[in-house]
Design a protein around this motif. Sequence first.
Motif, mmCIF file in Angstrom:
data_model
loop_
_atom_site.group_PDB
_atom_site.id
_atom_site.type_symbol
_atom_site.label_atom_id
_atom_site.label_comp_id
_atom_site.label_asym_id
_atom_site.label_seq_id
_atom_site.Cartn_x
_atom_site.Cartn_y
_atom_site.Cartn_z
ATOM 1 N N HIS A 1 -6.859 7.180 -3.172
ATOM 2 C CA HIS A 1 -7.631 6.732 -4.329
ATOM 3 C C HIS A 1 -8.565 7.838 -4.802
ATOM 4 O O HIS A 1 -8.910 8.748 -4.051
ATOM 5 N N HIS B 1 0.433 2.294 -7.604
ATOM 6 C CA HIS B 1 -0.770 1.449 -7.581
ATOM 7 C C HIS B 1 -0.495 0.092 -8.236
ATOM 8 O O HIS B 1 -0.964 -0.946 -7.745
ATOM 9 N N ASN C 1 0.817 -1.210 0.000
ATOM 10 C CA ASN C 1 0.000 0.000 0.000
ATOM 11 C C ASN C 1 0.856 1.267 0.000
ATOM 12 O O ASN C 1 0.733 2.120 0.866
ATOM 13 N N ASN D 1 -2.175 4.730 -0.992
ATOM 14 C CA ASN D 1 -3.564 4.418 -0.658
ATOM 15 C C ASN D 1 -4.445 5.654 -0.793
ATOM 16 O O ASN D 1 -5.498 5.735 -0.175
ATOM 17 N N ASP E 1 1.409 -1.964 -5.715
ATOM 18 C CA ASP E 1 0.506 -2.455 -4.672
ATOM 19 C C ASP E 1 -0.322 -3.628 -5.177
ATOM 20 O O ASP E 1 -0.483 -4.635 -4.487
#
Length: 163
Positions: free
Chosen positions: A10, A110, A5, A8, A113
């Motif tokens: 978003h 991203h 992460n 995080n 992750d």
Amino acid sequence: MPFENLNNNHYSTEEKASVFETISALEETLSAKFKNLSAEERKKYGSINEQNKLIVNKAHDYRTSQPSLSSNDVDWDEFQNDYDSRMFINAAISRLQNLIDGLNNNKILHDYDNYQAALTDYGYSQYKAGTKAAGFETKINEMAQFFNRTGTTPTTTDVPPAT
């Protein structure tokens, strides 16, 4: 334990919609001025190099500061319009490139992750397949095709399939 992460932050549905509305507005505003160049035309007209930009800038400086030294053979109104458009486009490209760089960096985090989570899921599936839990053997077989099996040394992000 690997870092997870890394990003995080978003985007909400509203933010996504706003971004695409803004991009659509940009496309609508700018597209009327776009010219499609063939590969041959791109090569023919190219981009003036840094040295030639200095010549253009110096001609502009002289036209602005000492117009009596400027050639009557040049359409100086058109020259100024081209110069202003060039400066505007260059500034817009620079700002858009900064946005693109930021989006690319964001996407990289991203992607990382997602990949780490997928590896965790794969490891879990290997464990569950080892317990003979239903469905995990098929999942392992389908996911195993994406892992390198050439016998080369795996990178830190490659996880070998279960044996």
